[in-house]
Scaffold this motif. Structure first.
Motif, mmCIF file in Angstrom:
data_model
loop_
_atom_site.group_PDB
_atom_site.id
_atom_site.type_symbol
_atom_site.label_atom_id
_atom_site.label_comp_id
_atom_site.label_asym_id
_atom_site.label_seq_id
_atom_site.Cartn_x
_atom_site.Cartn_y
_atom_site.Cartn_z
ATOM 1 N N SER A 102 39.398 39.899 39.357
ATOM 2 C CA SER A 102 39.852 38.980 40.447
ATOM 3 C C SER A 102 38.369 38.580 41.252
ATOM 4 O O SER A 102 37.446 39.206 41.123
ATOM 5 C CB SER A 102 40.858 39.425 41.291
ATOM 6 N N CYS A 103 38.612 37.548 41.950
ATOM 7 C CA CYS A 103 37.617 36.881 42.807
ATOM 8 C C CYS A 103 38.108 36.758 44.189
ATOM 9 O O CYS A 103 39.488 36.496 44.223
ATOM 10 C CB CYS A 103 36.935 35.536 42.363
ATOM 11 N N THR A 104 37.214 36.610 45.281
ATOM 12 C CA THR A 104 37.756 36.426 46.539
ATOM 13 C C THR A 104 36.991 35.379 47.083
ATOM 14 O O THR A 104 35.997 35.175 47.101
ATOM 15 C CB THR A 104 37.430 37.897 47.340
ATOM 16 N N ILE A 105 37.772 34.616 47.997
ATOM 17 C CA ILE A 105 37.118 33.621 49.143
ATOM 18 C C ILE A 105 37.601 34.277 50.570
ATOM 19 O O ILE A 105 38.725 34.391 50.854
ATOM 20 C CB ILE A 105 37.557 32.274 48.669
ATOM 21 N N ALA A 107 38.057 35.944 32.801
ATOM 22 C CA ALA A 107 37.011 35.921 33.865
ATOM 23 C C ALA A 107 35.961 34.891 33.699
ATOM 24 O O ALA A 107 35.552 34.581 32.653
ATOM 25 C CB ALA A 107 36.280 37.334 34.003
ATOM 26 N N ARG A 108 35.431 34.435 35.088
ATOM 27 C CA ARG A 108 34.144 33.454 34.835
ATOM 28 C C ARG A 108 33.348 33.948 35.813
ATOM 29 O O ARG A 108 33.520 34.315 36.768
ATOM 30 C CB ARG A 108 34.880 31.920 35.115
ATOM 31 N N ASP A 109 32.016 33.319 35.545
ATOM 32 C CA ASP A 109 30.967 33.397 36.466
ATOM 33 C C ASP A 109 30.789 32.189 37.085
ATOM 34 O O ASP A 109 30.877 30.972 36.634
ATOM 35 C CB ASP A 109 29.659 33.683 36.137
ATOM 36 N N ALA A 110 30.700 32.100 38.548
ATOM 37 C CA ALA A 110 30.781 30.736 39.474
ATOM 38 C C ALA A 110 29.931 31.012 40.265
ATOM 39 O O ALA A 110 30.054 31.777 41.011
ATOM 40 C CB ALA A 110 32.170 30.076 39.610
ATOM 41 N N GLU A 111 29.227 29.723 40.648
ATOM 42 C CA GLU A 111 28.496 29.721 41.829
ATOM 43 C C GLU A 111 28.462 28.463 43.013
ATOM 44 O O GLU A 111 28.068 28.313 43.933
ATOM 45 C CB GLU A 111 26.927 29.879 41.707
ATOM 46 N N CYS A 112 29.767 27.566 42.499
ATOM 47 C CA CYS A 112 29.727 26.440 43.000
ATOM 48 C C CYS A 112 31.318 26.173 43.576
ATOM 49 O O CYS A 112 32.213 26.274 42.682
ATOM 50 C CB CYS A 112 29.408 25.255 41.788
ATOM 51 N N ILE A 135 46.732 34.939 43.539
ATOM 52 C CA ILE A 135 47.016 33.445 43.020
ATOM 53 C C ILE A 135 46.153 33.101 41.888
ATOM 54 O O ILE A 135 45.031 33.924 41.760
ATOM 55 C CB ILE A 135 46.837 32.544 44.204
ATOM 56 N N THR A 136 46.829 32.321 41.001
ATOM 57 C CA THR A 136 46.087 32.003 39.625
ATOM 58 C C THR A 136 45.614 30.667 39.850
ATOM 59 O O THR A 136 46.239 29.635 40.305
ATOM 60 C CB THR A 136 47.107 31.950 38.513
ATOM 61 N N ALA A 137 44.308 30.455 39.694
ATOM 62 C CA ALA A 137 43.399 29.038 39.718
ATOM 63 C C ALA A 137 44.248 28.276 38.670
ATOM 64 O O ALA A 137 44.389 28.591 37.679
ATOM 65 C CB ALA A 137 42.073 29.321 39.639
ATOM 66 N N GLU A 138 44.192 26.950 39.076
ATOM 67 C CA GLU A 138 44.445 25.756 38.087
ATOM 68 C C GLU A 138 43.189 25.439 37.210
ATOM 69 O O GLU A 138 42.341 24.868 37.996
ATOM 70 C CB GLU A 138 45.272 24.686 38.531
ATOM 71 N N THR A 150 42.463 35.954 47.366
ATOM 72 C CA THR A 150 42.252 36.507 46.072
ATOM 73 C C THR A 150 42.950 35.657 44.924
ATOM 74 O O THR A 150 44.003 35.355 44.849
ATOM 75 C CB THR A 150 42.886 37.835 46.174
ATOM 76 N N TYR A 151 42.182 35.638 44.062
ATOM 77 C CA TYR A 151 42.767 34.660 42.845
ATOM 78 C C TYR A 151 42.126 35.274 41.361
ATOM 79 O O TYR A 151 40.958 35.739 41.272
ATOM 80 C CB TYR A 151 42.150 33.157 42.912
#
Length: 306
Positions: free
Chosen positions: A120-123, A158-163, A198-201, A151-152
């Motif tokens: 998971s990832c966090t904002i 899983a994905r790598d993201a920076e944007c 939550i699950t991102a769309e 948390t999503y």
């Protein structure tokens, strides 16, 4: 994970396909760089213009730093550091600010995942502090409380993201993957939960920055305060869209972008990681990492042409 994008710039440009934007010198002047005063900001990855503190900018370091964000002026001056209580910097990669009825809020995206292994990832979301307040004036190190955690997971692994950027009207959060051949756009619709995962769309694939090598990996994005313009960058290019009336973000990103007059330079901003519109939207700023190149960190301002 560190990359050396200047080694792959030429091969990437030669490999660019028909999806690549037409180079257009747009409405902004060439960037003017100012040295960042705070030497602790040495791996700058995110950037956002303050709403509460006019003329000020927020930034943060990449993975490995503590749970802090930095405040400086538009010339890189300032040494204030703010710690997000309870937050962890696993791999902070981008940040955004948007306004609500009770004030403005900073969002910090712990969304990096070089090997695409995190479940998971966090904002993190926290109310923006007033730099003129007595508490902030009394110290260069301030702890911000009441930090909320989004948390999503991704719907497709899983994905790598920076944007990461926020629609100021809807408060939806958008995330664009970094290193896919065609980047994948995801949305976290508002209101986002602070208590449940939550699950991102998944929204769509975009191909304006085909990730054939590290130069074209997407590293940051922002939406102008009036919600009418979008900036997205990779290590060597900056893409710009103006949204038509009533046009969604998703639809705008499917149109060809304008390629701004961003001068990539291994001696100035070798690993550009952050981008942000100014609070007024009259200009934008970029910032990058310095540790692998032994360069001083600079904050670059690109003024809109008159």
């Amino acid at each position: 994970m560190k990359y050396y994008p200047f080694l792959t710039l030429l091969t990437g440009l030669l490999a660019c396909n028909n999806d690549c934007p037409t180079p257009i010198i747009d409405d902004f002047e060439k960037g003017v760089g100012s040295l960042v005063e705070n030497s602790n900001l040495d791996e700058a990855s995110g950037l956002a213009a303050s709403y509460t503190n006019p003329g000020m900018m927020w930034s943060h370091n990449d993975s490995g730093d503590s749970n802090r964000i930095f405040l400086m002026d538009s010339l890189g001056k300032g040494t204030k550091e703010f710690y997000l209580e309870g937050a962890v910097n696993r791999d902070w990669e981008d940040m955004a600010i948007t306004k609500f009825s009770d004030g403005t809020y900073i969002y910090v995206g712990d969304i990096g995942d070089n090997l695409a292994v995190y479940p998971s990832c966090t904002i993190y979301r926290v109310k923006e502090p007033n730099a003129a307040s007595q508490a902030v004036q009394a110290s260069n190190s301030i702890t911000l409380k009441d930090v909320q955690k989004i948390t999503y997971v991704y719907p497709d692994g899983a994905r790598d993201a920076e944007c990461m950027f926020i629609d100021h009207d809807t408060k939806d959060i958008y995330i664009l993957s970094k290193r896919d051949l065609k980047q994948r756009l995801y949305k976290l619709p508002y209101p986002q939960s602070y208590t449940q995962t939550i699950t991102a769309e998944f929204v769509e694939e975009v191909s304006f920055s085909t990730a054939l090598n590290t130069m074209f990996y997407i590293t940051a994005g922002d939406i102008s305060p009036d919600n009418k313009e979008i900036l997205i960058r990779n290590y060597g290019q900056i893409y710009h869209w103006r949204r038509a009336d009533g046009e969604s973000i998703a639809k705008a990103l499917l149109r060809p972008a304008k390629l701004l007059d961003y001068t990539y330079s291994a001696s100035e901003e070798a690993q550009g990681e952050g981008i942000a519109f100014s609070r007024t939207g009259t200009d934008y700023y970029t910032i990058g990492e310095a540790t692998d190149y032994k360069l001083p960190v600079k904050l670059f301002r690109y003024a809109r042409k008159k």
